[in-house]
Design a protein around this motif. Structure first.
Motif, short mmCIF file in Angstrom:
data_model
loop_
_atom_site.label_atom_id
_atom_site.label_comp_id
_atom_site.label_asym_id
_atom_site.label_seq_id
_atom_site.Cartn_x
_atom_site.Cartn_y
_atom_site.Cartn_z
N SER A 1 1.39 -1.27 0.03
CA SER A 1 -0.12 -0.30 -0.19
C SER A 1 1.50 1.61 -0.08
CB SER A 1 -1.37 0.25 1.04
OG SER A 1 0.02 0.20 2.69
N ASN A 2 0.54 2.20 -0.30
CA ASN A 2 1.17 3.92 0.08
C ASN A 2 0.77 4.50 0.97
OD1 ASN A 2 1.88 6.16 -0.27
ND2 ASN A 2 0.82 6.66 -1.75
N PRO A 3 2.04 4.54 1.62
CA PRO A 3 1.77 4.15 3.33
C PRO A 3 1.70 5.85 3.62
CG PRO A 3 4.10 4.13 2.59
CD PRO A 3 3.38 4.26 1.88
N TRP B 1 -2.54 4.86 12.18
CA TRP B 1 -2.93 3.95 10.07
C TRP B 1 -4.39 4.34 10.88
CZ3 TRP B 1 -1.19 1.19 14.95
CH2 TRP B 1 -2.33 0.91 15.60
N ASP B 2 -4.88 3.98 9.43
CA ASP B 2 -6.03 4.35 9.27
C ASP B 2 -6.59 3.12 9.02
OD1 ASP B 2 -6.06 6.25 7.64
OD2 ASP B 2 -6.02 5.87 5.60
N PRO B 3 -8.12 3.09 9.97
CA PRO B 3 -9.41 4.34 9.92
C PRO B 3 -8.47 5.44 10.94
CG PRO B 3 -10.08 2.56 10.75
CD PRO B 3 -8.96 1.85 10.22
N GLN C 1 -9.29 5.51 -1.68
CA GLN C 1 -8.50 6.16 -2.08
C GLN C 1 -6.74 6.20 -1.80
OE1 GLN C 1 -11.26 9.93 -2.16
NE2 GLN C 1 -12.25 8.60 -3.54
N ARG C 2 -6.57 6.82 -0.68
CA ARG C 2 -4.69 7.05 -0.33
C ARG C 2 -4.11 5.62 0.26
NH1 ARG C 2 -5.02 10.62 4.73
NH2 ARG C 2 -5.44 9.01 6.75
N GLY C 3 -4.73 4.01 0.44
CA GLY C 3 -4.36 3.48 0.36
C GLY C 3 -3.68 2.75 -0.66
#
Length: 328
Positions: free
Chosen positions: A120-122, A197-199, A281-283
């Motif tokens: 993933s994009n971290p 981290w997300d969420p 979207q960003r992950g």
């Protein structure tokens, strides 16, 4: 058609996410089983650990939970550490862990193997501060208190970011908390920053205007895994293979359908749709083959934890992978 059977109101867990800690014991009984009533007793069961219901949300939104030849019992956790403990205890067969939590679990003696991988994009992996905080960069954290979950990807990020900023790990005070408690500590001012981290990152940005002062780009390998117990690999190989195939298909589908995934995930968790759109979207989470480059990246993560004395002995990660589950 399969039907859902809830052991209790799982949605209420997430609606109270900031208001109280979510313990592993409580979450370990939050199983949600997909059951085809006419043949439920005849189907094998795969016990799946999830974090913030993200795997389940993707599978449900992408239609990959239809026509299962087995039952899934879902067990939800707020962070990787209690999920790793559940894997170690054999309470779940498979579950999603980041690269750093897998190292932490293996160092604790867990008899598990990574059976599938994603990158993933971290951007979502971040050190956040409150909206009114005077802190603006990692160097300003010297002498401050940083909340995170022990052994988590947040813990890893904090160590890597401090090293890059030439701040020794002993120059800060780590406060190890579960995510809900960490958020409360940040809001009250009892800690100065939170590595998370997300969420949780996206929720804090949207709800409380938390600010990101560092993220995982260039610091984290961006790897996460589906991790299975050795017993499940031996005894439930066919069910695992089918589940992992469905997860990979769902992850690829989610890349081009973030809105649909966010809506479905919101129904499952009670989290706002706009927050979940940000998460997906960003992950840009996508499945990757477990190859030598993945193993090498995982070794770098293990070596970082060893250098920081998070784990006490050298860990050779090569034996912690099972490559018998190829990508579809």
């Amino acid at each position: 058609m399969p039907t859902l059977r809830f052991s209790f109101d799982i949605l209420s867990i997430f609606r109270r996410a900031w208001s109280r800690p979510l313990g592993a014991v409580a979450l370990a009984i939050s199983g949600v089983a997909w059951v085809a009533p006419s043949r439920a007793a005849d189907l094998p069961v795969l016990k799946v650990g999830d974090q913030s219901l993200q795997t389940r949300g993707i599978l449900e939104a992408s239609g990959q939970l239809k026509d299962l030849p087995y039952r899934i019992e879902w067990f939800n956790f707020p962070a990787a550490q209690p999920l790793g403990e559940a894997l170690n205890a054999g309470a779940v067969d498979v579950g999603g862990l980041g690269d750093a939590p897998l190292v932490f679990a293996l160092a604790a003696g867990a008899r598990v193997r990574a059976v599938a991988a994603t990158r993933s994009n971290p951007l979502d992996l971040a050190i956040v501060v409150g909206a009114q905080s005077p802190l603006n960069d990692v160097a300003s954290l010297k002498g401050k208190r940083i909340a995170t979950t022990r052994g988590s990807i947040g813990h890893y990020l904090a160590l890597a970011a401090l090293k890059k900023a030439n701040v020794p790990a002993t120059g800060v005070t780590f406060v190890f908390l579960a995510p809900a408690d960490a958020k409360a500590a940040l809001a009250s001012g009892s800690v100065d920053a939170w590595s998370v981290w997300d969420p949780y990152t996206a929720l804090g940005e949207a709800r409380d205007h938390d600010r990101i002062i560092a993220n995982g780009v260039g610091l984290s390998e961006g790897l996460s895994y589906q991790v299975a117990t050795e017993r499940a690999i031996a005894d439930k190989h066919a069910q695992l293979a089918d589940f992992l195939r469905r997860v990979a298909i769902g992850q690829r589908w989610a890349l081009s359908h973030p809105d649909e995934v966010a809506v479905m995930q919101s129904r499952v968790t009670g989290l706002p749709v706009d927050v979940l759109k940000t998460v997906y979207q960003r992950g840009q989470v996508h499945p990757v083959t477990i190859d030598d480059s993945v193993v090498s990246a995982q070794q770098r993560t293990a070596d970082t934890y060893e250098a920081a004395n998070v784990i006490r002995a050298h860990l050779d990660v090569r034996t912690s992978f099972d490559r018998s589950f190829p990508l579809p």
